[in-house]
Design a protein around this motif. Structure first.
Motif, PDB file in Angstrom:
ATOM      1  N   VAL A   1      45.502  36.849  50.533  1.00 12.45           N
ATOM      2  CA  VAL A   1      46.416  36.454  49.474  1.00 12.45           C
ATOM      3  C   VAL A   1      47.014  35.094  49.821  1.00 12.45           C
ATOM      4  CG1 VAL A   1      46.963  38.835  48.857  1.00 12.45           C
ATOM      5  CG2 VAL A   1      48.350  37.659  50.556  1.00 12.45           C
ATOM      6  N   ASP A   2      47.700  34.505  48.825  1.00  8.84           N
ATOM      7  CA  ASP A   2      48.396  33.254  49.081  1.00  8.84           C
ATOM      8  C   ASP A   2      49.692  33.533  49.825  1.00  8.84           C
ATOM      9  OD1 ASP A   2      50.752  33.264  46.911  1.00  8.84           O
ATOM     10  OD2 ASP A   2      48.939  34.092  46.008  1.00  8.84           O
ATOM     11  N   GLU A   3      50.398  32.473  50.180  1.00  7.00           N
ATOM     12  CA  GLU A   3      51.579  32.621  51.025  1.00  7.00           C
ATOM     13  C   GLU A   3      52.756  33.235  50.285  1.00  7.00           C
ATOM     14  OE1 GLU A   3      52.348  28.751  52.540  1.00  7.00           O
ATOM     15  OE2 GLU A   3      50.782  28.862  54.075  1.00  7.00           O
ATOM     16  N   GLN A   4      52.785  33.175  48.950  1.00  9.45           N
ATOM     17  CA  GLN A   4      53.899  33.712  48.190  1.00  9.45           C
ATOM     18  C   GLN A   4      53.657  35.129  47.692  1.00  9.45           C
ATOM     19  OE1 GLN A   4      52.892  30.407  47.717  1.00  9.45           O
ATOM     20  NE2 GLN A   4      54.652  29.759  48.944  1.00  9.45           N
ATOM     21  N   THR A   5      52.435  35.599  47.673  1.00 10.72           N
ATOM     22  CA  THR A   5      52.120  36.920  47.132  1.00 10.72           C
ATOM     23  C   THR A   5      52.400  37.994  48.182  1.00 10.72           C
ATOM     24  OG1 THR A   5      50.429  36.004  45.663  1.00 10.72           O
ATOM     25  CG2 THR A   5      50.306  38.345  46.142  1.00 10.72           C
ATOM     26  N   THR A   6      53.024  39.088  47.742  1.00 10.00           N
ATOM     27  CA  THR A   6      53.350  40.206  48.615  1.00 10.00           C
ATOM     28  C   THR A   6      52.624  41.459  48.131  1.00 10.00           C
ATOM     29  OG1 THR A   6      55.299  40.808  47.299  1.00 10.00           O
ATOM     30  CG2 THR A   6      55.615  39.203  49.069  1.00 10.00           C
ATOM     31  N   LEU A   7      52.789  42.534  48.900  1.00 13.79           N
ATOM     32  CA  LEU A   7      52.210  43.803  48.484  1.00 13.79           C
ATOM     33  C   LEU A   7      52.827  44.303  47.187  1.00 13.79           C
ATOM     34  CD1 LEU A   7      51.923  45.716  51.888  1.00 13.79           C
ATOM     35  CD2 LEU A   7      50.097  44.623  50.579  1.00 13.79           C
ATOM     36  N   GLY A   8      54.082  43.950  46.948  1.00 15.90           N
ATOM     37  CA  GLY A   8      54.710  44.327  45.687  1.00 15.90           C
ATOM     38  C   GLY A   8      54.047  43.671  44.492  1.00 15.90           C
ATOM     39  N   ASP A   9      53.589  42.422  44.647  1.00 18.60           N
ATOM     40  CA  ASP A   9      52.879  41.751  43.554  1.00 18.60           C
ATOM     41  C   ASP A   9      51.540  42.425  43.270  1.00 18.60           C
ATOM     42  OD1 ASP A   9      54.916  39.839  43.290  1.00 18.60           O
ATOM     43  OD2 ASP A   9      54.078  38.646  44.912  1.00 18.60           O
ATOM     44  N   LEU A  10      50.838  42.830  44.315  1.00 20.19           N
ATOM     45  CA  LEU A  10      49.574  43.538  44.111  1.00 20.19           C
ATOM     46  C   LEU A  10      49.818  44.886  43.442  1.00 20.19           C
ATOM     47  CD1 LEU A  10      47.760  42.804  47.489  1.00 20.19           C
ATOM     48  CD2 LEU A  10      47.777  41.474  45.381  1.00 20.19           C
ATOM     49  N   ARG A  11      50.905  45.537  43.813  1.00 20.49           N
ATOM     50  CA  ARG A  11      51.239  46.801  43.159  1.00 20.49           C
ATOM     51  C   ARG A  11      51.538  46.565  41.683  1.00 20.49           C
ATOM     52  NH1 ARG A  11      55.842  49.507  41.808  1.00 20.49           N
ATOM     53  NH2 ARG A  11      55.783  51.781  41.918  1.00 20.49           N
TER      54      ARG A  11
ATOM     55  N   HIS B   1      49.121  33.777  41.460  1.00 20.08           N
ATOM     56  CA  HIS B   1      48.761  34.600  42.610  1.00 20.08           C
ATOM     57  C   HIS B   1      47.257  34.485  42.851  1.00 20.08           C
ATOM     58  CE1 HIS B   1      52.731  36.495  42.318  1.00 20.08           C
ATOM     59  NE2 HIS B   1      52.487  36.628  41.026  1.00 20.08           N
ATOM     60  N   TYR B   2      46.920  34.429  44.132  1.00 19.46           N
ATOM     61  CA  TYR B   2      45.512  34.435  44.532  1.00 19.46           C
ATOM     62  C   TYR B   2      45.246  35.692  45.338  1.00 19.46           C
ATOM     63  CZ  TYR B   2      41.185  33.290  46.967  1.00 19.46           C
ATOM     64  OH  TYR B   2      39.900  33.334  47.473  1.00 19.46           O
ATOM     65  N   LEU B   3      44.190  36.406  44.956  1.00 21.72           N
ATOM     66  CA  LEU B   3      43.808  37.634  45.649  1.00 21.72           C
ATOM     67  C   LEU B   3      42.318  37.589  45.929  1.00 21.72           C
ATOM     68  CD1 LEU B   3      44.171  40.523  46.692  1.00 21.72           C
ATOM     69  CD2 LEU B   3      43.925  41.333  44.337  1.00 21.72           C
ATOM     70  N   GLY B   4      41.977  37.525  47.203  1.00 19.19           N
ATOM     71  CA  GLY B   4      40.587  37.575  47.626  1.00 19.19           C
ATOM     72  C   GLY B   4      40.260  38.942  48.193  1.00 19.19           C
TER      73      GLY B   4
ATOM     74  N   ASP C   1      47.024  28.830  51.991  1.00 20.33           N
ATOM     75  CA  ASP C   1      47.815  27.921  51.157  1.00 20.33           C
ATOM     76  C   ASP C   1      46.928  27.469  50.002  1.00 20.33           C
ATOM     77  OD1 ASP C   1      49.631  26.208  50.094  1.00 20.33           O
ATOM     78  OD2 ASP C   1      49.507  24.700  51.681  1.00 20.33           O
ATOM     79  N   ALA C   2      46.992  28.191  48.877  1.00 16.98           N
ATOM     80  CA  ALA C   2      46.059  27.947  47.780  1.00 16.98           C
ATOM     81  C   ALA C   2      46.734  27.553  46.478  1.00 16.98           C
ATOM     82  CB  ALA C   2      45.205  29.206  47.540  1.00 16.98           C
TER      83      ALA C   2
END
Length: 642
Positions: free
Chosen positions: A417-427, A311-314, A203-204
């Motif tokens: 990732v954060d709770e709202q980000t999905t694999l589609g967002d990373l794509r 979006h947060y991506l670690g 939760d970021a």
């Protein structure tokens, strides 16, 4: 002849016998006699007039054998003048002057005779001489009066020919192919949801934070905070590489900004991963992640930039080589730059197919002081991560279930990732950064005002950011304008060849740049200053200089900011400075009138190591009449773009 029933005018309609007595009285006299049937009565009458015969007698005798029937006690009601019969009227008329007999209206049960039902009451709407009628059904039409139905004159299609064996075979093949495609789609869909649930989530996000500036101007833009941890060969704050990627709403422009891990920033109040509240503090930028968690680093970025992070991506950079190995190899396009040269294992310019081990060497810094601003490792991590995600989305990988499954499982272990980000967002991030090229992608670094700042009471060196320059940089990102050129990280390109001087213009001879030093290291005294954020780097370099024979004077930190390793020298110490510069590859000579005749070695970004010094031979006189051979013009390097 026998008795004939007659009707008396004075009676109410009851039958009378020839003797003048009523039937009731006559029956009363015979109450004890046996009942007489109608056939017997007719037989008796026939015998009286002489018309009986043996047949009648035999018929009457047979009728006697049947169960005797008794005549009704009362005659049937007589309808007078079309009026309905009055129930019980006859009995009352025969017994004039007497009260009605109780239950006279009920039928009287007599021996061997069924009860006579009472007379039914007339209907309410009954009228004399009126008979109820029943409505008849519809009358069918007469033959020949109905027109025939219309004839369908449309041309009917000819019957289809029978399906041949080739067509049946094609139908079966298409059906089998559809089943296979459906199974593959279901497999990928299930794998997608499985990996999406397996990735660690935090939760970021704080999209409504008070530190966000001009939220209406940022509507539609997508901002990603990409944080790489576990940089190979680094510990502490140096193991964190941070990149902020802002993609425009139409997807035709992106700005990538690198954050120095030791930059001194103000972190607002935030929530740690365990839910506790962390008070505002001033700290190194990487410490906001190491001590506060992803939520605190995200708030620090929003506080510094004013951007809304969506979006947060670690990424665990230690696991990124494993993701590359899961795909077999990954194509990476490398442009010549300081970031590429600062890697422990630099990659050649252009496209290269790298393995997991090559990716680890490309991520690892070459030395501790080459990336003080944090731009080099962040740029290398971004290029490698983007190339890896694009390779994972390629058609060959998607059609290989085993490779895709292996990659996604390793990616799930290395991504947060954060709770709202999905694999589609990373794509979408990988596609946006991979499809943009040239001026559509702008790489910038935060402007630095001072490197190596050590606050009182601590021995840790920090980077002080230029506040006005930082604000100008992020205002350009928010407004969607071009980033100022002084903040851009321009790839290294070969300088254009200068035009040769005219033949008729005499040129004064100049000493060759690569003539080499002439003063031995033992005759040079040098001060070593640390201009990076790496603690203890000056002492390390001083020991290396002593090992090469130099005399080391003062050792400390550089108060100002430098962009590279510099050798400062006074007017009378140029030769000594050339010897020091020969020992440190990449060092630049910088004359200065403020330090007298001393020599200072300032360690800055790009420092690699200390090498032995090779002295040049004594210069010899060159005859004036012997022309020097013209130097060959260097061939211009072919620019590389990705």
């Amino acid at each position: 002849m026998g008795e004939q029933p007659t009707r008396d005018a004075g009676d109410s309609g009851g039958p009378r016998g020839g003797s003048g007595r009523s039937r009731r009285g006559h029956d009363g006299d015979r109450s004890g006699a046996q009942a007489v049937t109608v056939e017997q009565l007719l037989a008796r009458q026939g015998s009286a007039v002489g018309q009986g015969n043996a047949v009648g007698r035999r018929r009457a005798a047979r009728r006697v054998e049947d169960p005797p029937l008794r005549a009704p006690d009362e005659p049937p009601p007589v309808v007078r003048a079309g009026l309905p019969p009055v129930p019980g009227g006859n009995a009352a008329a025969r017994q004039a002057g007497l009260p009605p007999v109780p239950d006279a209206g009920h039928p009287v049960q007599r021996a061997a005779l069924p009860p006579v039902p009472p007379a039914a009451a007339p209907p309410a709407g009954w009228e004399p001489d009126a008979r109820p009628s029943r409505r008849s059904g519809p009358i069918p039409p007469l033959p020949g009066t109905v027109p025939p139905p219309p004839v369908d004159r449309r041309r009917r299609p000819p019957p289809r020919p029978p399906v041949g064996p080739g067509r049946r075979r094609l139908t079966r093949v298409l059906g089998a192919l559809g089943v296979v495609v459906g199974v593959v789609l279901l497999y990928h869909l299930g794998l997608y949801f499985y990996i999406d649930q397996k990735i660690d989530r935090v939760d970021a996000l704080a999209v409504d934070g008070p530190e966000i500036l001009a939220p209406m101007l940022q509507a539609g833009d997508e901002t990603y905070l990409v944080v790489g941890t576990g940089v190979p060969g680094q510990t502490g704050t140096a193991s964190v590489a941070t990149l902020l990627a802002s993609v425009s709403a139409d997807g035709d422009r992106a700005v990538l900004v690198s954050f120095p891990p030791t930059a001194l920033v103000d972190t607002p109040a935030c929530r740690t991963p365990d839910g506790s509240l962390r008070n505002p503090t001033t700290e190194a930028f990487a410490a906001s992640l190491l001590e506060g968690g992803p939520g605190c680093m995200l708030r620090a970025v929003q506080q510094l930039s004013g951007l809304r992070v969506d979006h947060y991506l670690g990424v665990d950079l230690a696991g990124l080589p494993g993701m590359v190995d899961a795909l077999g190899s990954v194509p990476v396009c490398v442009t010549p730059s300081q970031a590429t040269a600062a890697a422990a294992t630099p990659l050649p310019a252009g496209y290269s197919e790298i393995s997991g081990s090559a990716a680890a060497g490309y991520l690892q810094p070459g030395d501790g002081g080459a990336d003080v601003a944090g731009t080099a490792v962040a740029e290398r991590a971004q290029r490698l991560l983007t190339s890896t995600l694009r390779a994972a989305m390629s058609t060959g990988t998607l059609l290989d279930p085993l490779t895709l499954n292996r990659f996604l499982n390793r990616a799930a272990e290395s991504l947060t990732v954060d709770e709202q980000t999905t694999l589609g967002d990373l794509r979408g991030l990988a596609a946006s950064l991979g499809d943009l090229s040239g001026n559509a992608v702008q790489r910038a670094g935060l402007p630095v005002a001072q490197v190596g700042y050590v606050p009182a009471g601590t021995d840790q060196a920090y980077v002080i950011l230029d506040g006005a320059g930082t604000r100008a940089l992020f205002d350009a990102v928010i407004e969607g304008t071009q980033v100022p050129e002084e903040f851009l990280l321009v790839p290294e390109e070969s300088a254009p060849a200068e035009e040769p001087p005219a033949a008729d213009v005499p040129q004064a001879p100049e000493p060759a740049v690569d003539s080499g030093p002439t003063v031995p290291p033992s005759a040079v005294t040098v001060d070593v200053l640390n201009g990076t954020g790496t603690t203890g780097l000056a002492a390390t370099v001083a020991d290396l200089m002593r090992g090469q024979g130099f005399v080391v004077g003062a050792v400390g930190n550089e108060p100002g900011a430098v962009t590279g390793t510099v050798v400062r020298h006074g007017a009378d110490a140029a030769e000594q400075a050339r010897t020091v510069a020969a020992a440190v590859p990449g060092a630049v000579l910088e004359p200065s009138d403020d330090i007298g005749n001393t020599v200072q070695l300032v360690i800055g970004p790009g420092y690699s190591t200390v090498v032995p010094v090779t002295l040049a031979p004594a210069p010899e006189a060159v005859a004036a009449d012997v022309p020097e051979p013209a130097a060959a013009e260097p061939e211009p390097a072919t620019p590389v773009s990705c």
